[in-house]
Write a protein that holds these residues in place. Structure first.
Motif, PDB file in Angstrom:
ATOM      1  N   GLU A   1      -9.080 -47.993  51.639  1.00 31.43           N
ATOM      2  CA  GLU A   1      -8.336 -46.908  51.495  1.00 31.43           C
ATOM      3  C   GLU A   1      -7.652 -47.232  50.000  1.00 31.43           C
ATOM      4  N   GLN A   2      -7.034 -48.157  49.840  1.00 27.89           N
ATOM      5  CA  GLN A   2      -6.356 -48.458  48.517  1.00 27.89           C
ATOM      6  C   GLN A   2      -7.308 -48.777  47.428  1.00 27.89           C
TER       7      GLN A   2
ATOM      8  N   ASN B   1      -7.373 -52.097  61.475  1.00 26.90           N
ATOM      9  CA  ASN B   1      -6.212 -51.190  60.471  1.00 26.90           C
ATOM     10  C   ASN B   1      -5.983 -51.803  59.104  1.00 26.90           C
ATOM     11  N   GLN B   2      -5.810 -53.237  59.136  1.00 27.08           N
ATOM     12  CA  GLN B   2      -5.532 -53.592  57.702  1.00 27.08           C
ATOM     13  C   GLN B   2      -6.832 -53.595  56.680  1.00 27.08           C
ATOM     14  N   ALA B   3      -8.131 -53.844  57.285  1.00 31.33           N
ATOM     15  CA  ALA B   3      -9.408 -53.575  56.539  1.00 31.33           C
ATOM     16  C   ALA B   3      -9.452 -52.138  56.022  1.00 31.33           C
TER      17      ALA B   3
END
Length: 167
Positions: A59-60, A52-54
């Motif tokens: 996306e950022q 999820n963090q990846a």
């Protein structure tokens, strides 16, 4: 007078002692990229895989890059390499009679030409715009890109940015 981009050059330590002419996967690494790689590796050591963090980071990055080039984040694709990008684009095209020309340049990374030439067995016709002393005159584009052109594939001078216009 100090060059307006001198600050950016200072982000690449190798440029203090070398003139770097290579590109692609062997490009000079900046301090910020090195720090990001180190932070990522440390997160794997301490927290393990966090999918999820990846995805959030990807996306950022898409959002920031889209803003930089005046696009929408959903118009940005993230792939592993330029070769993957060209292959993905090429495999999604249909080369209909009358709209089957691919225009690229003789200055592109060799993989681009190889991928486009491989489409000839599917009906594509590949045209290479020739360069003159490392430059492609603008009028050459007018000569080579016609109403029968399906794809205009031209790498820009901006790192990691491929311009590929599918009509």
């Amino acid at each position: 007078m100090k060059h307006p981009y001198a600050h950016y050059r200072s982000l690449f330590p190798v440029l203090a002692s070398k003139i770097h002419l290579a590109s692609c996967s062997q490009g000079a690494i900046s301090k910020t990229v090195s720090e990001s790689i180190e932070a990522y590796m440390n997160s794997l050591l301490t927290a393990g895989v966090n999918w999820n963090q990846a995805i959030k980071v990807v996306e950022q990055a898409k959002y920031r890059f889209a803003k930089l080039i005046g696009a929408e984040p959903n118009e940005i694709a993230v792939l592993c390499s330029v070769s993957d990008i060209f292959s993905a684009i090429a495999s999604s095209l249909s080369f209909e009679k009358g709209k089957n020309i691919i225009v690229t340049t003789d200055m592109d990374f060799p993989t681009a030409g190889h991928v486009w030439l491989a489409q000839e067995k599917f009906g594509a016709k590949v045209r290479f715009i020739p360069s003159q002393q490392g430059v492609i005159p603008l009028e050459y584009y007018e000569r080579y890109v016609t109403s029968d052109t399906l794809v205009t594939s031209i790498s820009s001078a901006v790192p990691s940015r491929i311009l590929c216009n599918v009509r």
